[in-house]
Design a protein around this motif. Structure first.
Motif, short mmCIF file in Angstrom:
data_model
loop_
_atom_site.label_atom_id
_atom_site.label_comp_id
_atom_site.label_asym_id
_atom_site.label_seq_id
_atom_site.Cartn_x
_atom_site.Cartn_y
_atom_site.Cartn_z
N CYS A 198 -16.87 -15.29 6.36
CA CYS A 198 -17.29 -14.34 5.34
C CYS A 198 -16.07 -13.60 4.81
O CYS A 198 -15.00 -14.19 4.60
CB CYS A 198 -18.34 -13.40 5.94
N SER A 199 -16.17 -12.31 4.59
CA SER A 199 -15.08 -11.49 4.09
C SER A 199 -15.44 -10.04 4.35
O SER A 199 -16.62 -9.66 4.37
CB SER A 199 -14.88 -11.71 2.59
N THR A 200 -14.42 -9.18 4.53
CA THR A 200 -14.70 -7.76 4.68
C THR A 200 -15.33 -7.18 3.41
O THR A 200 -15.89 -6.08 3.45
CB THR A 200 -13.41 -6.98 5.00
N LEU A 201 -15.27 -7.91 2.31
CA LEU A 201 -15.95 -7.47 1.09
C LEU A 201 -17.47 -7.41 1.29
O LEU A 201 -18.16 -6.73 0.53
CB LEU A 201 -15.63 -8.43 -0.07
N ALA A 202 -17.97 -8.10 2.29
CA ALA A 202 -19.40 -8.01 2.61
C ALA A 202 -19.74 -6.67 3.24
O ALA A 202 -20.91 -6.25 3.23
CB ALA A 202 -19.81 -9.15 3.54
N PHE A 203 -18.74 -5.98 3.81
CA PHE A 203 -18.96 -4.65 4.38
C PHE A 203 -18.86 -3.57 3.31
O PHE A 203 -19.68 -2.67 3.24
CB PHE A 203 -17.93 -4.35 5.47
N TYR A 204 -17.81 -3.66 2.50
CA TYR A 204 -17.65 -2.70 1.42
C TYR A 204 -16.94 -3.38 0.26
O TYR A 204 -15.74 -3.66 0.32
CB TYR A 204 -16.86 -1.46 1.85
N PRO A 205 -17.66 -3.69 -0.83
CA PRO A 205 -17.05 -4.37 -1.99
C PRO A 205 -16.04 -3.49 -2.69
O PRO A 205 -16.00 -2.27 -2.50
CB PRO A 205 -18.26 -4.66 -2.89
N ILE A 206 -15.24 -4.11 -3.54
CA ILE A 206 -14.22 -3.40 -4.29
C ILE A 206 -14.26 -3.89 -5.73
O ILE A 206 -14.59 -5.06 -6.00
CB ILE A 206 -12.83 -3.62 -3.66
N ALA A 207 -13.94 -3.02 -6.67
CA ALA A 207 -13.98 -3.36 -8.09
C ALA A 207 -13.12 -4.59 -8.37
O ALA A 207 -11.98 -4.68 -7.91
CB ALA A 207 -13.48 -2.18 -8.92
N GLY A 208 -13.66 -5.53 -9.11
CA GLY A 208 -12.93 -6.75 -9.46
C GLY A 208 -13.37 -7.96 -8.68
O GLY A 208 -12.91 -9.08 -8.95
N TYR A 209 -14.25 -7.76 -7.70
CA TYR A 209 -14.76 -8.89 -6.91
C TYR A 209 -16.25 -9.12 -7.16
O TYR A 209 -16.95 -9.68 -6.31
CB TYR A 209 -14.51 -8.67 -5.42
N GLY A 210 -16.73 -8.70 -8.32
CA GLY A 210 -18.15 -8.85 -8.64
C GLY A 210 -18.67 -10.27 -8.57
O GLY A 210 -19.80 -10.49 -8.12
N PRO A 211 -17.89 -11.29 -8.96
CA PRO A 211 -18.39 -12.67 -8.84
C PRO A 211 -18.44 -13.18 -7.40
O PRO A 211 -19.19 -14.10 -7.10
CB PRO A 211 -17.37 -13.49 -9.67
N TYR A 212 -17.64 -12.58 -6.53
CA TYR A 212 -17.39 -13.13 -5.19
C TYR A 212 -18.10 -12.39 -4.06
O TYR A 212 -18.72 -13.00 -3.19
CB TYR A 212 -15.87 -13.10 -4.96
N SER A 213 -18.02 -11.05 -4.07
CA SER A 213 -18.55 -10.29 -2.94
C SER A 213 -20.05 -10.44 -2.74
O SER A 213 -20.51 -10.45 -1.58
CB SER A 213 -18.16 -8.81 -3.06
N PRO A 214 -20.89 -10.59 -3.80
CA PRO A 214 -22.32 -10.80 -3.54
C PRO A 214 -22.60 -12.08 -2.75
O PRO A 214 -23.50 -12.11 -1.91
CB PRO A 214 -22.93 -10.88 -4.95
N ALA A 215 -21.82 -13.13 -3.01
CA ALA A 215 -22.01 -14.38 -2.26
C ALA A 215 -21.64 -14.20 -0.80
O ALA A 215 -22.30 -14.75 0.10
CB ALA A 215 -21.17 -15.50 -2.90
N LYS A 216 -20.59 -13.43 -0.53
CA LYS A 216 -20.21 -13.16 0.86
C LYS A 216 -21.23 -12.27 1.54
O LYS A 216 -21.53 -12.45 2.73
CB LYS A 216 -18.82 -12.51 0.90
N ALA A 217 -21.77 -11.30 0.81
CA ALA A 217 -22.83 -10.46 1.38
C ALA A 217 -24.05 -11.30 1.73
O ALA A 217 -24.73 -11.05 2.73
CB ALA A 217 -23.20 -9.35 0.40
N ALA A 218 -24.33 -12.31 0.90
CA ALA A 218 -25.47 -13.20 1.18
C ALA A 218 -25.24 -13.99 2.46
O ALA A 218 -26.18 -14.23 3.23
CB ALA A 218 -25.69 -14.15 0.00
N ILE A 219 -24.00 -14.41 2.71
CA ILE A 219 -23.69 -15.12 3.95
C ILE A 219 -23.95 -14.21 5.15
O ILE A 219 -24.53 -14.64 6.16
CB ILE A 219 -22.24 -15.62 3.96
N ARG A 220 -23.52 -12.95 5.05
CA ARG A 220 -23.74 -12.04 6.15
C ARG A 220 -25.25 -11.86 6.41
O ARG A 220 -25.69 -11.85 7.56
CB ARG A 220 -23.10 -10.68 5.87
N ALA A 221 -26.04 -11.72 5.35
CA ALA A 221 -27.48 -11.56 5.51
C ALA A 221 -28.10 -12.80 6.15
O ALA A 221 -28.98 -12.69 7.01
CB ALA A 221 -28.13 -11.28 4.15
N LEU A 222 -27.62 -13.97 5.74
CA LEU A 222 -28.12 -15.20 6.35
C LEU A 222 -27.76 -15.25 7.83
O LEU A 222 -28.59 -15.61 8.68
CB LEU A 222 -27.52 -16.41 5.63
#
Length: 368
Positions: A198-222
């Motif tokens: 995954c990525s630490t972006l799944a814990f707290y996203p940062i501006a500029g990763y809008g296309p990417y961080s939701p997909a990583k958050a979905a992996i964490r939820a899965l």
């Protein structure tokens, strides 16, 4: 990543509270590493078969080399045959014993669920009819950009190449692993492992990763969902009804790196908005070898949510929510301390984004 948090770690802000939080966190983390886990290896791969998607370069390849050095049979998966062939030679050179170990590569498009089923079936046939013991999902790449400025096709592509490559692979592996066997034919098998990257972006996203961080958050939820569901299957093996059960226990893990120096990272830097670069200016990317080594050590300790540097540990602590804990006491303390640290971090990141807009205007007028 997250210059605000990294700055706090190194003494950012004059507040005694921020400094105290970090020193206490360091102390608790050190204590946890020393006393939080037993000496037993929970991830012994010697003689076992490991599948690594995204294994032709970067973290996936580094993990493959290190697991080969520990005696594993390794299958790497990616799209480009030439990269796979080159990577396999490096992996073989890392092997503990070439006479005992086996190595293989499979070219596949993992955004296609049927290809993932083929991957698991081909590995099973190559592995003398036995399914792989470990499946590690490392495939995917980051295409950063501001959400509103990013074409919908790119947003969908990020979900496909990040989330669906992992979800498709996990589904195919679990469908193979969770086939019931009769109680009269059950033979104890070592635990199997499904690992997401995954990525630490799944814990707290940062501006500029809008296309990417939701997909990583979905992996964490899965991952969190599967960590619960899998216990039903594991429990079936202890059932007193004499009914069919799965052949082996399965354990879920997820790795949350920060920046990783790789060809993919270089491409990411070319696309990344300048605001994003400012916000994560203090992030010190790790090498694939470092990330793989830290991750494997955590797997050997039996950890579930795995972070690879101190800032990542603090970010994980701030966002544990309903996820299983690696260490009940350590993670609880880290969570309390992280919540205090983020009282400074969150407003600072938002303020930096606001100030950027004041100074440069819209993204189109500020060259990203």
């Amino acid at each position: 990543m997250y210059s605000s948090l990294s700055s706090i770690v190194h003494g950012y802000s004059a507040t005694t509270l921020g400094i105290s939080v970090i020193f206490c966190g360091l102390l608790m983390y050190a204590i946890g590493k020393m006393f939080g886990f037993g000496a037993r290896n929970e991830f012994d791969v010697e003689g076992r078969t490991v599948v690594i998607t995204g294994g032709s370069e970067g973290m996936g390849k580094a993990a493959a080399c290190q697991l080969a050095a520990k005696g594993a049979n390794v299958v790497i998966v990616a799209r480009t045959v030439q990269k796979l062939q080159d990577a396999l030679q490096d992996i073989k050179r890392s092997a503990a014993n070439l006479n005992r170990q086996k190595f293989h590569f499979i070219s596949a498009d993992l955004t296609n669920a049927a290809e993932c089923e083929r991957l698991i079936q081909e590995t099973t046939e190559w592995n003398d009819g036995q399914p792989p013991d470990v499946v590690w999902c490392c495939a995917g790449f980051c295409n950063p950009g501001f959400f509103a400025e990013t074409p919908i096709d790119t947003l969908r592509s990020q979900m496909d190449t990040v989330y669906w490559t992992a979800a498709n692979t996990a589904h195919a592996a679990l469908r193979k692993w969770l086939v019931p066997v009769g109680s009269d034919s059950q033979v104890p098998l070592p635990r199997r492992h499904l690992i997401f990257t995954c990525s630490t972006l799944a814990f707290y996203p940062i501006a500029g990763y809008g296309p990417y961080s939701p997909a990583k958050a979905a992996i964490r939820a899965l991952s969190d969902t599967l960590s619960q569901e899998i216990e039903m299957y594991n429990g079936s093996r202890q059932s007193k009804t004499g009914s069919a059960a799965t052949a082996a226990d399965v354990k879920i893990h997820t790795v949350f790196p920060m920046g990783i120096l790789s060809p993919g990272f270089d491409k990411e830097e070319q696309l990344k908005p300048n605001l994003t670069k400012q916000l994560e200016a203090a992030d010190k990317p790790q090498t694939p070898t470092e990330v793989a080594k830290i991750s494997i050590a955590a797997l050997e300790r039996g950890e579930y949510l795995i972070t690879t540097m101190f800032v990542g540990h603090i970010m994980r602590g701030s966002a544990l929510g309903g996820s299983p804990r690696n260490s009940l006491i350590l993670d609880t303390l880290t969570s309390w301390l992280s919540s205090l640290a983020f009282l400074q971090v969150i407003p600072d990141l938002r303020k930096q984004a606001w100030n950027w807009g004041v100074k440069y205007g819209l993204p189109s007028s500020s060259s990203k």
